[in-house]
Design an enzyme around this catalytic site. Sequence first.
Site, short mmCIF file in Angstrom:
data_model
loop_
_atom_site.label_atom_id
_atom_site.label_comp_id
_atom_site.label_asym_id
_atom_site.label_seq_id
_atom_site.Cartn_x
_atom_site.Cartn_y
_atom_site.Cartn_z
N HIS A 174 -9.49 1.46 5.06
CA HIS A 174 -8.20 1.59 5.77
C HIS A 174 -8.37 2.55 6.95
CE1 HIS A 174 -4.02 2.46 6.62
NE2 HIS A 174 -3.71 1.38 5.93
N ASN B 180 0.86 -1.18 0.00
CA ASN B 180 0.00 0.00 0.00
C ASN B 180 0.90 1.23 0.00
OD1 ASN B 180 -1.85 2.01 0.42
ND2 ASN B 180 -2.34 1.43 2.54
N GLY C 141 2.60 1.65 10.97
CA GLY C 141 3.64 2.68 10.86
C GLY C 141 4.44 2.91 12.12
C1 PEP Z 1 -0.80 0.07 6.39
O1 PEP Z 1 -0.90 1.30 6.43
O2 PEP Z 1 -1.71 -0.62 5.89
C2 PEP Z 1 0.39 -0.54 6.96
C3 PEP Z 1 0.35 -1.80 7.24
O3 PEP Z 1 1.45 0.31 7.16
P1 PEP Z 1 2.90 -0.09 7.72
O4 PEP Z 1 3.31 -1.38 7.06
O5 PEP Z 1 3.77 1.05 7.33
O6 PEP Z 1 2.76 -0.27 9.18
#
Ligand code: PEP
Length: 220
Positions: A85, A8, A152
């Site tokens: 999301h 993503n 994140g």
């Molecule tokens: C996301 O935003 O769907 C996600 C999993 O982000 P990250 O891998 O950066 O934690």
Amino acid sequence: MNKLIVGNWKMNGTLELVDEFLEGLNNNVIVGLPIIFIAYAKSKNPNFQIAAQDCSIFNDFGAHTGEVSAKMLSESGCKYVIIGHSERRKTFDSDSISNILKKLQNAVLNGMTAILCVDEKYDELLDSQTVEFLKNHKSQVVLAYEPLSAIGTGIVPSISEISDVLKNLKSKYFGIRTIYGGSVNSKNAKEILDIDSVDGVLIGGASLKLDEINAIAKFA
Ligand code: PEP
């Protein structure tokens, strides 16, 4: 069935990065591109696997400024759409539970697979109408469990916690495919993808680096 590896990009990336991925990406990977890059990527490589990051609640052409329908996405070659999301749910009122159901319906009606994101409060997010929809269309919906604490942050729940939550989701929701998202990277991906109840991963930050995502894809 192969485990799903879905990136993503969120609102990141450039045409140069798209070109780099078109050139070197492992063909197992589905990339959640910003809408502006979808038609370009498909025109360069029709086999490139793309997820849209959202779709409209509207399905027909009409006066819906700024919206992109599931039908348009499907015609552009998207096979997957990420829906609900948490970054959208926390920012936009339009990602309410009832609208998420409309988006799910539009994605499925147009032949795509919906990647429905849920968090720790999945019981609240999945109301009775959504659950009924999942029951009737489970081959075209994947549940992505993305704990808010993990997105994140670099903080990943324990392997046993991921395993238990996804097992629970699967048994509660008719054996639906369940994937995990939240700070997945090439160092922790193998352990996560080895969990039986994990049918794949949804990757944010690490999906912008070609070497990282290719390294993760090797564990699928
Ligand atoms: C996301 O935003 O769907 C996600 C999993 O982000 P990250 O891998 O950066 O934690």
